[in-house]
Scaffold this active site. Sequence first.
Site, mmCIF file in Angstrom:
data_model
loop_
_atom_site.group_PDB
_atom_site.id
_atom_site.type_symbol
_atom_site.label_atom_id
_atom_site.label_comp_id
_atom_site.label_asym_id
_atom_site.label_seq_id
_atom_site.Cartn_x
_atom_site.Cartn_y
_atom_site.Cartn_z
ATOM 1 N N LYS A 1 0.843 -1.194 0.000
ATOM 2 C CA LYS A 1 0.000 0.000 0.000
ATOM 3 C C LYS A 1 0.880 1.245 0.000
ATOM 4 O O LYS A 1 1.877 1.305 0.743
ATOM 5 C CB LYS A 1 -0.904 -0.038 1.230
ATOM 6 C CG LYS A 1 -1.940 1.078 1.330
ATOM 7 C CD LYS A 1 -2.806 0.849 2.566
ATOM 8 C CE LYS A 1 -3.879 1.910 2.750
ATOM 9 N NZ LYS A 1 -4.714 1.632 3.947
ATOM 10 N N SER B 1 -9.327 1.617 3.319
ATOM 11 C CA SER B 1 -8.577 2.405 2.369
ATOM 12 C C SER B 1 -7.572 1.588 1.565
ATOM 13 O O SER B 1 -6.987 2.080 0.600
ATOM 14 C CB SER B 1 -7.828 3.515 3.128
ATOM 15 O OG SER B 1 -6.923 2.969 4.080
ATOM 16 N N SER C 1 -9.559 -0.581 7.580
ATOM 17 C CA SER C 1 -9.053 -0.581 6.207
ATOM 18 C C SER C 1 -8.375 -1.879 5.799
ATOM 19 O O SER C 1 -8.181 -2.130 4.605
ATOM 20 C CB SER C 1 -8.076 0.573 6.010
ATOM 21 O OG SER C 1 -8.722 1.816 6.165
#
Length: 589
Positions: free
Chosen positions: A81, A155, A179
Amino acid sequence: MTVLNRRSAAEIAAAVAAGRTSAVAVIEETLARLAAYDAVEPQIWISRATPENLVAAARAVDARVAAGQALPLAGVPFAVKDNIDVAGFETTAACPAFAYRPAASAAVVERLLAAGAICVGKTNLDQFATGLNGTRSPYGSPRNAYNMAYVSGGSSSGSSVAVAAGLVAFALGTDTAGSGRVPAAFQHLIGFKPSKGRWSNRGLVPACRTLDCITVFVDDTADARLVDRAVAGFDPADPYSRPLADIPRNRQTLGVPRRDQRVWFGDLESEYLYDRAISTLAQIATIVEIDLAPLQEAAQLLYGGPWVAERAAAMAGILAGDPDAVDATVRQVVEPGLSISAVELFNGIYRLAELKRHADMLWADIDMLAFPTTGTAYRVAELLAAPIGLNSNLGFYTNFVNLLDMAAVAIPAGIRSNATGFGITLIGPADTDAALLDATDAYLSAADLPSPPPLDLEGRMQTVKLAVVGAHLKDMPLHWQLTSRDARFVGAFETAPSYRLYAMADSVPPKPALVHSTDGGAIAVEVYELGVAEFGSFVVEVPPPLAIGTVTLADGSSVKGFVAEPRALTGAEDITSLGGWRAFIARKD
């Protein structure tokens, strides 16, 4: 037909270590998978290693294996990420104006590379890890791997899709409010959110520094354990790192929300799948209903209380220096934190301590919680239309976990009719990570869930053309049922001159009935294009006496369209001579 199946990190590493394949061969296959998926959805990535660099990294792994090094993740491709540092890549947190090039990789990435894993690239995310849906990024909105009309979850959006689509064997995400769990639920994955401090946060762009956890998306618990063994451990350079500990949970008593406190946001399918999951859990554990209210009060402190100030502290520089670079929704969520006083913050800390004491007392009677991961799922169009309210709904069962210092594992628990996933989350006190993974294995063994549908890339791009004739026309009262499904307007047409049009009696809102007839006329229609799954969900909502059949257009082509049962004509007015529904509405006005 191009079908991408998921890959096991444990199986790849074992094959490379044993010489049954090579890291170079694994990376060459990975490059082919990436190219195939790029044609469908390139926006899951923010940056990616070049093919030359990936092959070079694979050769280095093969050389280490040949030299006799034991590499538990030999040749395993993974993604990171893009709020976690990887040397050689920019870190953007999905904000180009914030981007920087780190001097070193994050601690967890260093440990994965040392174990022989190969970083493919950096994945898209809700900007500054603020969101649970995946639509808050200037790099685009990663779509659900199983139904592109639906959100991937966030996210950690790009990381979850990269694993669900079989592009990498595992991917790092982060979790502050859910997330690392919500995207797992939507895409039939396991999302392992370790205890705070179990994995070092050194090299992580913070969202809420006291709450953040780096997480992993995998296809099975064996891979979760493999990654955990590689990266877990105390890091003196991270002030929030903790010494490793593993607390067993032996009584097999699971807490679930009281039925009257379960919230589904109108989603009966989620309610059904959760009830089924509880029935499965009841085969292996004792189920106890608990009061959800104190946990929900803690959850409200995250975005409705002073912890918004911690997000504002993490973003203070860019909010002050270049606020227009921040996504409008993210800015709307975070900016109020700049005005929260120290008094409000300390009062919040005091109340959280009281709520945590209550939560800690739960563990005297139960071993773990078994909650829905989310109460529903949404289409991308729905989140874009209501970005804050619907996002908040997605965090209903997740927001309290890090505030109350709990560990969690999100687990698949069913396939929705639209092919997206429903999941549950097992939650325990800090340091019960191993016990949660053991309980996950027990549940999955008892549940015997069907495998996720295969990812046929060409099939995912298949569409259906639908002719609408009345209340679904543009600017008519039911047109939203098309726009909410991302329907694309193809054009205005006429049917073949073999239809009659009737205004049905007592229909709310007013609707017509299109009937095939040998003495009919040409009727004006609009044609829209929908994905197969979206078309299916649309058909389910069509009320009798209307139905969806096949309509012939003036050029002789056929599309799906509204037709009517004979009872639709009872008391109806024949309006064929007007040539279409718009003319009838204009005559009424």
